[in-house]
Design an enzyme around this catalytic site. Structure first.
Site, PDB file in Angstrom:
ATOM      1  N   SER A   2      50.515  13.949  17.982  1.00  0.00           N
ATOM      2  CA  SER A   2      50.424  15.235  17.283  1.00  0.00           C
ATOM      3  C   SER A   2      50.973  16.317  18.183  1.00  0.00           C
ATOM      4  O   SER A   2      50.910  16.213  19.416  1.00  0.00           O
ATOM      5  CB  SER A   2      48.969  15.566  16.939  1.00  0.00           C
ATOM      6  N   TYR A  24      40.195  16.014  19.154  1.00  0.00           N
ATOM      7  CA  TYR A  24      41.488  15.562  18.642  1.00  0.00           C
ATOM      8  C   TYR A  24      42.593  15.888  19.644  1.00  0.00           C
ATOM      9  O   TYR A  24      43.430  15.037  19.967  1.00  0.00           O
ATOM     10  CB  TYR A  24      41.763  16.251  17.305  1.00  0.00           C
TER      11      TYR A  24
END
Length: 263
Positions: A144, A157
């Protein structure tokens, strides 16, 4: 452009929806045989049947949780039984988080570590030997943009995706001698069902303009001023899985519409 992928075998995790399903669709369009992994069996089997019917490939559905060692073993065994191994591995299973560092318990950190990092470690240990026996392969990790440009509401995350990116680089250096190429994809805003679901929830009490909400997100974060479609990301990923990307080793590619604020 012939990507020379016909007849290869690809394992795709998180394959029943969103980016994983789009990548599976694009691979099937190139004649790749598929092993699809996700937790929701009914949705996964429906996706596999659809891909097989539309593209004329074999698509094996393996309902499992790759965040556990048992789930990884189930996926690996099913792949070996059906195809003898794999040529391509797309580590895609993952999800966002929402917490503060001060409030998040150890258990939540550990759960995301298992999903985003240990799943990739275990799958590499299992599939690298079969790729070596088949003459090489390609491993892609879906990390990401948050791995390098964190969002404040999801520290777990951010941290685990950063760890996945470093694991990918380290693995690349270790297995390139076996003609196995490893790379990382860092997407920006991609219009997955999770984004739509969240937007609908956030706008439910203010008129329900979820599309307008998503447009505001795009306007704020991405100079291109829109979300990517999963198919746009899939096209790039499938190219990286092919011989056409033969000199791409240990790299991280940002597919983010200009969202990254540095060079």
């Amino acid at each position: 452009m012939d990507l020379k992928l016909r007849g290869k075998v690809a394992v795709v995790t998180g394959a029943s929806v969103g980016i994983g399903l789009a990548v599976a669709d694009a691979l099937a369009g190139e004649g790749v045989q598929l092993v699809l992994a996700a937790r929701q069996q009914e949705r996964l089997e429906a996706a596999a049947a659809d891909l097989a019917a539309r593209h004329g490939v074999r698509a094996l559905a393996v309902a499992c949780d790759v965040a556990s060692a048992a789930g990884v073993a189930q996926l690996v065994d099913a792949t070996k039984d059906a195809f003898g191994g794999a040529d391509i591995l797309f580590n895609n299973a993952g999800t966002g988080s929402n917490e503060t560092i001060m409030d998040a318990p150890d258990e939540k950190w550990q759960a995301y570590w298992e999903l985003h990092v240990m799943a990739a470690v275990r799958l590499a240990r299992a599939f690298v030997p079969t790729m070596r026996e088949r003459g090489g392969g390609a491993i892609l990790h879906n990390a990401s943009i948050c791995a390098v440009q964190p969002l404040g509401y999801e520290p777990i995350y951010n941290v685990t995706k950063a760890a996945l990116m470093m694991f990918s680089k380290t693995l690349a250096n270790e297995v390139i001698k076996d003609n196995i190429r490893v790379n990382t994809i860092n997407p920006g805003l991609v219009l997955t069902p999770d984004w739509v679901k969240t937007a609908k929830q956030l706008t439910a009490d203010t008129g329900g303009d979820w599309e307008g909400h998503l447009q505001q997100v795009a306007n704020e974060h991405a100079p291109i001023r829109r979300f990517a479609t999963p198919a746009e990301l899939a096209d790039f990923i499938v190219f990286l899985c092919s011989e056409r990307a033969s000199y791409s080793v240990g790299s991280t590619y940002f597919v983010d519409g200009g969202m990254l604020k540095t060079v």
